[in-house]
Write a protein that holds these residues in place. Structure first.
Motif, PDB file in Angstrom:
ATOM      1  N   MET A 179       0.815  -1.198   0.000  1.00 58.81           N
ATOM      2  CA  MET A 179       0.000   0.000   0.000  1.00 58.81           C
ATOM      3  C   MET A 179       0.857   1.259   0.000  1.00 58.81           C
ATOM      4  O   MET A 179       0.412   2.299  -0.428  1.00 58.81           O
ATOM      5  N   SER A 180       2.102   1.172   0.441  1.00 59.29           N
ATOM      6  CA  SER A 180       2.944   2.358   0.539  1.00 59.29           C
ATOM      7  C   SER A 180       3.259   2.965  -0.826  1.00 59.29           C
ATOM      8  O   SER A 180       3.633   4.131  -0.901  1.00 59.29           O
ATOM      9  N   ASP A 181       3.109   2.210  -1.898  1.00 57.44           N
ATOM     10  CA  ASP A 181       3.369   2.740  -3.232  1.00 57.44           C
ATOM     11  C   ASP A 181       2.185   3.518  -3.799  1.00 57.44           C
ATOM     12  O   ASP A 181       2.320   4.188  -4.812  1.00 57.44           O
ATOM     13  N   VAL A 182       1.027   3.428  -3.156  1.00 56.91           N
ATOM     14  CA  VAL A 182      -0.166   4.130  -3.625  1.00 56.91           C
ATOM     15  C   VAL A 182      -0.065   5.591  -3.205  1.00 56.91           C
ATOM     16  O   VAL A 182       0.139   5.907  -2.034  1.00 56.91           O
ATOM     17  N   GLN A 183      -0.186   6.481  -4.176  1.00 59.49           N
ATOM     18  CA  GLN A 183      -0.157   7.923  -3.929  1.00 59.49           C
ATOM     19  C   GLN A 183      -1.578   8.460  -4.057  1.00 59.49           C
ATOM     20  O   GLN A 183      -2.211   8.276  -5.101  1.00 59.49           O
ATOM     21  N   VAL A 184      -2.074   9.126  -3.020  1.00 53.90           N
ATOM     22  CA  VAL A 184      -3.442   9.643  -3.012  1.00 53.90           C
ATOM     23  C   VAL A 184      -3.407  11.160  -2.937  1.00 53.90           C
ATOM     24  O   VAL A 184      -2.647  11.744  -2.163  1.00 53.90           O
ATOM     25  N   SER A 185      -4.245  11.800  -3.756  1.00 50.63           N
ATOM     26  CA  SER A 185      -4.381  13.249  -3.703  1.00 50.63           C
ATOM     27  C   SER A 185      -5.848  13.626  -3.904  1.00 50.63           C
ATOM     28  O   SER A 185      -6.630  12.859  -4.480  1.00 50.63           O
ATOM     29  N   ARG A 186      -6.207  14.795  -3.397  1.00 51.88           N
ATOM     30  CA  ARG A 186      -7.570  15.286  -3.539  1.00 51.88           C
ATOM     31  C   ARG A 186      -7.663  16.132  -4.810  1.00 51.88           C
ATOM     32  O   ARG A 186      -6.860  17.027  -5.019  1.00 51.88           O
ATOM     33  N   ASN A 187      -8.644  15.832  -5.658  1.00 54.54           N
ATOM     34  CA  ASN A 187      -8.887  16.589  -6.880  1.00 54.54           C
ATOM     35  C   ASN A 187     -10.208  17.343  -6.680  1.00 54.54           C
ATOM     36  O   ASN A 187     -11.285  16.790  -6.895  1.00 54.54           O
ATOM     37  N   ASP A 188     -10.105  18.585  -6.232  1.00 59.24           N
ATOM     38  CA  ASP A 188     -11.305  19.371  -5.944  1.00 59.24           C
ATOM     39  C   ASP A 188     -12.115  19.690  -7.198  1.00 59.24           C
ATOM     40  O   ASP A 188     -13.332  19.834  -7.120  1.00 59.24           O
ATOM     41  N   ASP A 189     -11.472  19.797  -8.350  1.00 58.05           N
ATOM     42  CA  ASP A 189     -12.191  20.071  -9.598  1.00 58.05           C
ATOM     43  C   ASP A 189     -13.135  18.938  -9.967  1.00 58.05           C
ATOM     44  O   ASP A 189     -14.176  19.162 -10.577  1.00 58.05           O
ATOM     45  N   ARG A 190     -12.776  17.713  -9.589  1.00 58.40           N
ATOM     46  CA  ARG A 190     -13.606  16.543  -9.927  1.00 58.40           C
ATOM     47  C   ARG A 190     -14.328  15.962  -8.709  1.00 58.40           C
ATOM     48  O   ARG A 190     -14.988  14.940  -8.809  1.00 58.40           O
ATOM     49  N   ASN A 191     -14.168  16.628  -7.558  1.00 59.95           N
ATOM     50  CA  ASN A 191     -14.802  16.185  -6.307  1.00 59.95           C
ATOM     51  C   ASN A 191     -14.498  14.719  -6.007  1.00 59.95           C
ATOM     52  O   ASN A 191     -15.401  13.915  -5.771  1.00 59.95           O
ATOM     53  N   ARG A 192     -13.227  14.412  -6.006  1.00 57.98           N
ATOM     54  CA  ARG A 192     -12.835  13.044  -5.695  1.00 57.98           C
ATOM     55  C   ARG A 192     -11.394  13.000  -5.226  1.00 57.98           C
ATOM     56  O   ARG A 192     -10.590  13.895  -5.514  1.00 57.98           O
ATOM     57  N   TYR A 193     -11.117  11.949  -4.480  1.00 54.49           N
ATOM     58  CA  TYR A 193      -9.743  11.602  -4.129  1.00 54.49           C
ATOM     59  C   TYR A 193      -9.281  10.615  -5.184  1.00 54.49           C
ATOM     60  O   TYR A 193     -10.047   9.718  -5.574  1.00 54.49           O
ATOM     61  N   PRO A 200      -9.790  -2.518 -12.279  1.00 53.52           N
ATOM     62  CA  PRO A 200      -9.614  -3.970 -12.120  1.00 53.52           C
ATOM     63  C   PRO A 200      -8.157  -4.432 -12.079  1.00 53.52           C
ATOM     64  O   PRO A 200      -7.807  -5.312 -11.288  1.00 53.52           O
ATOM     65  N   GLU A 201      -7.313  -3.839 -12.875  1.00 51.88           N
ATOM     66  CA  GLU A 201      -5.916  -4.287 -12.915  1.00 51.88           C
ATOM     67  C   GLU A 201      -5.139  -3.951 -11.642  1.00 51.88           C
ATOM     68  O   GLU A 201      -4.032  -4.442 -11.437  1.00 51.88           O
ATOM     69  N   PHE A 202      -5.727  -3.110 -10.762  1.00 50.82           N
ATOM     70  CA  PHE A 202      -5.070  -2.742  -9.507  1.00 50.82           C
ATOM     71  C   PHE A 202      -5.772  -3.336  -8.290  1.00 50.82           C
ATOM     72  O   PHE A 202      -5.435  -3.020  -7.154  1.00 50.82           O
ATOM     73  N   GLY A 203      -6.735  -4.190  -8.508  1.00 51.96           N
ATOM     74  CA  GLY A 203      -7.475  -4.812  -7.414  1.00 51.96           C
ATOM     75  C   GLY A 203      -6.575  -5.605  -6.479  1.00 51.96           C
ATOM     76  O   GLY A 203      -5.578  -6.187  -6.907  1.00 51.96           O
ATOM     77  N   GLY A 204      -6.911  -5.584  -5.210  1.00 52.49           N
ATOM     78  CA  GLY A 204      -6.167  -6.354  -4.222  1.00 52.49           C
ATOM     79  C   GLY A 204      -4.826  -5.768  -3.833  1.00 52.49           C
ATOM     80  O   GLY A 204      -4.017  -6.444  -3.183  1.00 52.49           O
ATOM     81  N   ARG A 205      -4.595  -4.508  -4.189  1.00 49.84           N
ATOM     82  CA  ARG A 205      -3.284  -3.904  -3.894  1.00 49.84           C
ATOM     83  C   ARG A 205      -3.390  -2.739  -2.914  1.00 49.84           C
ATOM     84  O   ARG A 205      -2.466  -1.939  -2.795  1.00 49.84           O
ATOM     85  N   GLY A 206      -4.524  -2.641  -2.223  1.00 54.88           N
ATOM     86  CA  GLY A 206      -4.678  -1.621  -1.193  1.00 54.88           C
ATOM     87  C   GLY A 206      -5.083  -0.250  -1.673  1.00 54.88           C
ATOM     88  O   GLY A 206      -5.002   0.719  -0.922  1.00 54.88           O
ATOM     89  N   VAL A 207      -5.534  -0.152  -2.917  1.00 54.05           N
ATOM     90  CA  VAL A 207      -5.891   1.143  -3.490  1.00 54.05           C
ATOM     91  C   VAL A 207      -7.064   1.773  -2.736  1.00 54.05           C
ATOM     92  O   VAL A 207      -6.986   2.922  -2.288  1.00 54.05           O
ATOM     93  N   ALA A 208      -8.150   1.045  -2.597  1.00 58.21           N
ATOM     94  CA  ALA A 208      -9.333   1.605  -1.943  1.00 58.21           C
ATOM     95  C   ALA A 208      -9.060   1.899  -0.469  1.00 58.21           C
ATOM     96  O   ALA A 208      -9.532   2.917   0.061  1.00 58.21           O
ATOM     97  N   SER A 209      -8.289   1.067   0.176  1.00 59.57           N
ATOM     98  CA  SER A 209      -7.936   1.324   1.579  1.00 59.57           C
ATOM     99  C   SER A 209      -7.112   2.600   1.717  1.00 59.57           C
ATOM    100  O   SER A 209      -7.310   3.380   2.657  1.00 59.57           O
ATOM    101  N   ALA A 210      -6.192   2.832   0.796  1.00 60.53           N
ATOM    102  CA  ALA A 210      -5.401   4.060   0.817  1.00 60.53           C
ATOM    103  C   ALA A 210      -6.295   5.278   0.607  1.00 60.53           C
ATOM    104  O   ALA A 210      -6.117   6.314   1.255  1.00 60.53           O
TER     105      ALA A 210
END
Length: 94
Positions: A1-15, A45-55
């Motif tokens: 999960m440490s490789d997942v980079q998360v940012s807030r995109n206010d223009d699209r109202n999503r993380y 789908p290609e990133f499933g099971g890699r902690g994306v949603a948890s991040a």
């Protein structure tokens, strides 16, 4: 999960979560008066099971906590994630 980079995109109202330089998933949000609602989360789908949603959940809920927002977990993933991580339960709008 440490490789997942998360940012807030206010223009699209999503993380947005990026993995290996590609958009791996996102969590939509709606801001209200002192609240933030999470109605929908997607992991490609290609990133499933890699902690994306948890991040996505952890980052967005940590920001909600920092901003003093109450959380409305309309998305079943968010509701389930919070249930499994009770240290975030106090954020939920009752």
């Amino acid at each position: 999960m440490s490789d997942v980079q998360v940012s807030r995109n206010d223009d699209r109202n999503r993380y947005e979560a990026y993995l290996e330089g590609a958009l791996a998933g996102f969590a939509e949000f709606r801001r209200g008066d002192g609240t933030i609602e999470f109605p929908h989360t997607v992991t490609e789908p290609e990133f499933g099971g890699r902690g994306v949603a948890s991040a996505l959940a952890r980052t967005s809920l940590d920001e909600a906590r920092e901003q003093g927002l109450r959380v409305i977990p309309s998305c079943s993933f968010y509701a389930g994630w919070i249930e499994k991580h009770p240290d975030y339960a106090e954020l939920v709008q009752r």
